[in-house]
Design a protein around this motif. Sequence first.
Motif, short mmCIF file in Angstrom:
data_model
loop_
_atom_site.label_atom_id
_atom_site.label_comp_id
_atom_site.label_asym_id
_atom_site.label_seq_id
_atom_site.Cartn_x
_atom_site.Cartn_y
_atom_site.Cartn_z
N TYR A 21 -8.05 4.09 -3.22
CA TYR A 21 -6.61 3.61 -2.91
C TYR A 21 -6.26 3.00 -4.24
O TYR A 21 -5.38 3.24 -4.63
N ALA A 22 -7.11 2.03 -4.58
CA ALA A 22 -6.73 1.34 -5.74
C ALA A 22 -6.60 2.17 -7.01
O ALA A 22 -5.41 1.75 -7.86
N THR A 23 -7.55 2.99 -7.35
CA THR A 23 -7.49 3.72 -8.69
C THR A 23 -6.65 4.99 -8.49
O THR A 23 -6.23 5.50 -9.77
N LEU A 24 -6.32 5.42 -7.40
CA LEU A 24 -5.52 6.80 -7.32
C LEU A 24 -4.25 6.48 -6.73
O LEU A 24 -3.17 6.81 -7.30
N ILE A 25 -4.21 6.22 -5.49
CA ILE A 25 -3.00 5.79 -4.61
C ILE A 25 -2.10 4.90 -5.17
O ILE A 25 -0.91 5.11 -5.36
N ALA A 26 -2.66 3.84 -5.20
CA ALA A 26 -1.75 2.47 -5.51
C ALA A 26 -1.28 2.71 -7.05
O ALA A 26 -0.35 2.07 -7.57
N ALA A 27 -2.26 3.31 -7.94
CA ALA A 27 -2.03 3.50 -9.46
C ALA A 27 -1.45 4.86 -9.70
O ALA A 27 -1.34 5.34 -10.69
N TRP A 28 -0.98 5.59 -8.47
CA TRP A 28 -0.08 6.87 -8.66
C TRP A 28 0.99 6.83 -9.99
O TRP A 28 1.72 6.10 -10.25
N ASN A 29 0.64 7.73 -10.90
CA ASN A 29 1.37 7.91 -12.03
C ASN A 29 2.74 8.68 -11.96
O ASN A 29 2.45 9.85 -12.28
N TRP A 30 3.65 7.97 -11.98
CA TRP A 30 4.99 8.65 -11.85
C TRP A 30 5.44 9.54 -13.07
O TRP A 30 6.25 10.34 -13.07
#
Length: 181
Positions: A21-30
């Motif tokens: 969650y922290a490394t992929l979802i919360a850090a989703w790269n727009w």
Amino acid sequence: MDVARETSLGEALGDILRHPYATLIAAWNWKAAAVSVLLRAGVFFATNLRSGQHSAVRAMLVEAAFATAAAGLMGAATQRLRAARPVWATAFIVWLGLPALMLVAQFIWHRALGTPHLRTGLIASFCFASLASGFNLFAMRRGAMLAGTDAASLTSDARALPRIVLDFVLAVPRTLLRSVR
């Protein structure tokens, strides 16, 4: 500007697996998602046009939805891996591993939603994803294309990108020239 802490590849991958969650979802790269959607949706439109305009538009929208999520996640993973060592192994995972995982998910997504002409679109998409992932790693190691609180603005990235693109294109020729000297 974000300054990544150098880490081992195993530690970075472990961090992604332990804290998705922290490394992929919360850090989703727009930024990665936006660029990817613009290019990949067009590929699926073009490769499905032979089935008619309705099918082409549908395939484009299906790909746009997929690319928005997948490219943002791949961008987040690449951003987490950008300072991992050894660089060659990190580059291998980013250039081939991440796009291969995305290809499998993309195939399942398009097959489930009935995209008629998958082969050409998937091949083109994999090639684009591989090149884009490699470029994103290259740019992120130079402080561009990062998302999050410490990232530079899109305007700042746009100013830096012409030089980064040139350096990316010339990286292999420069390496070859150095090796023959």
